[in-house]
Design an enzyme around this catalytic site. Sequence first.
Site, PDB file in Angstrom:
ATOM      1  N   SER A  69      -7.218 -45.255 115.718  1.00 53.77           N
ATOM      2  CA  SER A  69      -7.583 -46.622 115.339  1.00 53.77           C
ATOM      3  C   SER A  69      -8.012 -47.412 116.580  1.00 53.77           C
ATOM      4  O   SER A  69      -8.640 -48.467 116.458  1.00 53.77           O
ATOM      5  CB  SER A  69      -6.404 -47.324 114.655  1.00 53.77           C
ATOM      6  N   GLU A  72      -5.509 -35.359 110.713  1.00 50.27           N
ATOM      7  CA  GLU A  72      -5.774 -35.714 109.319  1.00 50.27           C
ATOM      8  C   GLU A  72      -5.935 -34.409 108.546  1.00 50.27           C
ATOM      9  O   GLU A  72      -6.736 -33.545 108.930  1.00 50.27           O
ATOM     10  CB  GLU A  72      -6.993 -36.624 109.241  1.00 50.27           C
ATOM     11  N   GLU A  86      -1.244 -42.463 104.053  1.00 49.81           N
ATOM     12  CA  GLU A  86      -1.942 -43.746 104.176  1.00 49.81           C
ATOM     13  C   GLU A  86      -2.568 -44.118 102.839  1.00 49.81           C
ATOM     14  O   GLU A  86      -3.343 -43.342 102.265  1.00 49.81           O
ATOM     15  CB  GLU A  86      -3.028 -43.668 105.266  1.00 49.81           C
TER      16      GLU A  86
HETATM   17  O1  KIV Z   1      -5.029 -44.212 113.913  1.00 53.00           O
HETATM   18  C1  KIV Z   1      -4.087 -44.861 113.464  1.00 53.00           C
HETATM   19  O2  KIV Z   1      -3.706 -45.914 113.982  1.00 53.00           O
HETATM   20  C2  KIV Z   1      -3.405 -44.360 112.289  1.00 53.00           C
HETATM   21  C3  KIV Z   1      -2.550 -45.339 111.548  1.00 53.00           C
HETATM   22  C4  KIV Z   1      -3.377 -46.075 110.562  1.00 53.00           C
HETATM   23  C5  KIV Z   1      -1.381 -44.687 110.924  1.00 53.00           C
HETATM   24  O3  KIV Z   1      -3.576 -43.241 111.900  1.00 53.00           O
END
Ligand code: KIV
Length: 264
Positions: free
Chosen positions: A50, A118, A185
Site C-alpha cells: 500500500s 496475495e 481483505e
Molecule cells: O498493503 C497493505 O497495506 C495491505 C493491507 C491493506 C492489509 O495489504
Amino acid sequence: MHTEPEPITVPRLRAMKQEGRPIACLTAYDASFARVLDEAGIDLVLVGDSLGMVVQGRETTLAVTVDDMVYHTRCVARGLRRALLVADLPFASYAQPAQALDNAARLMRAGARVVKLEASANQAEIVRHLGAQGIPVCAHLGLRPQSVHKLGGYRRQGAGEAEAAQMLEDAALLARCGADLLLLECVPPRLAAEIRANVEVPVIGIGAGPDCDGQILVLYDLLGVSLGPVPPFARNFMNAAPDIPGAVSAYVAAVRGRRFPERG
Ligand code: KIV
C-alpha cells in the site's frame, strides 16, 4: 530497571488465537512511525505494498518494486523492538518458486520475520516452497489489490455462494500448505468467521467484520491523511485522541476490546 519487551513471534500469535486474545495490527513504512506503533502495543506491523499508494502517491500498488519493499522494511525494522514485522512481496515478484524464494530472502534479510503474498489456490505451491525454506508466510485472500484490473476494481469479494465456497476452500488449502497467517481483505463478515473457525492459524481481517483473530488498518487511514478515497471499513482514530500515539493506543484498545470493527 528497564527490561526489553519480549518480541512477538509466529507461535505467539497462534497462542493468542487459541487464548482468544485479539491481535492488533497496522501498516508502517518508516522507523519513526514503527516506534510509535511498537510503543502503543501493536502486535504486528506490516510493511504493505500500500506504500505505493499512500507514500508514493500512485493509483495502484502495481509499480512497487522489491527494492522499494526492501528499503521500507529496513527502515521499519530499525524502529521495532516488540512487534512482528511482516513485509509484502510486491506485484509479479513471486510468480515462480525460485523467484519467490529470492525475493522473500531479500525481505527477510532486510528485517522481515514473515512475508505476505496475495494468494488463491494458484499460490499454494509457492507458500509450500517458502515454508520449506523456513520462511513464514501470510496469505492474503479476498480483495487482492495486485489483481485490481482482473477483479475490475476495489470491490468486496466472496459475496456470492460459489465465490464464498471457493475462498473457504482456498483458505484451508493455503493453511494446509503451511501459511502461518491468513489475511482477509473486504469479505463478508460471515465468510470471515467461517474461515477463521475452519483453520488453526490466526486470521487477520480488514473490512472482514469483527469475528477475526486480529484486525489491521492502513496507518494513514487511521490518521486521516490518506490521499485517495478512504475505504468504508476504515476509521479515523485521530477523532479519539489529541495526538498520534494516542490515536494508535485508542485503536489498540478498540481491537483488544472487540470494539473495532463494530458488529454490524
Ligand atoms: O498493503 C497493505 O497495506 C495491505 C493491507 C491493506 C492489509 O495489504
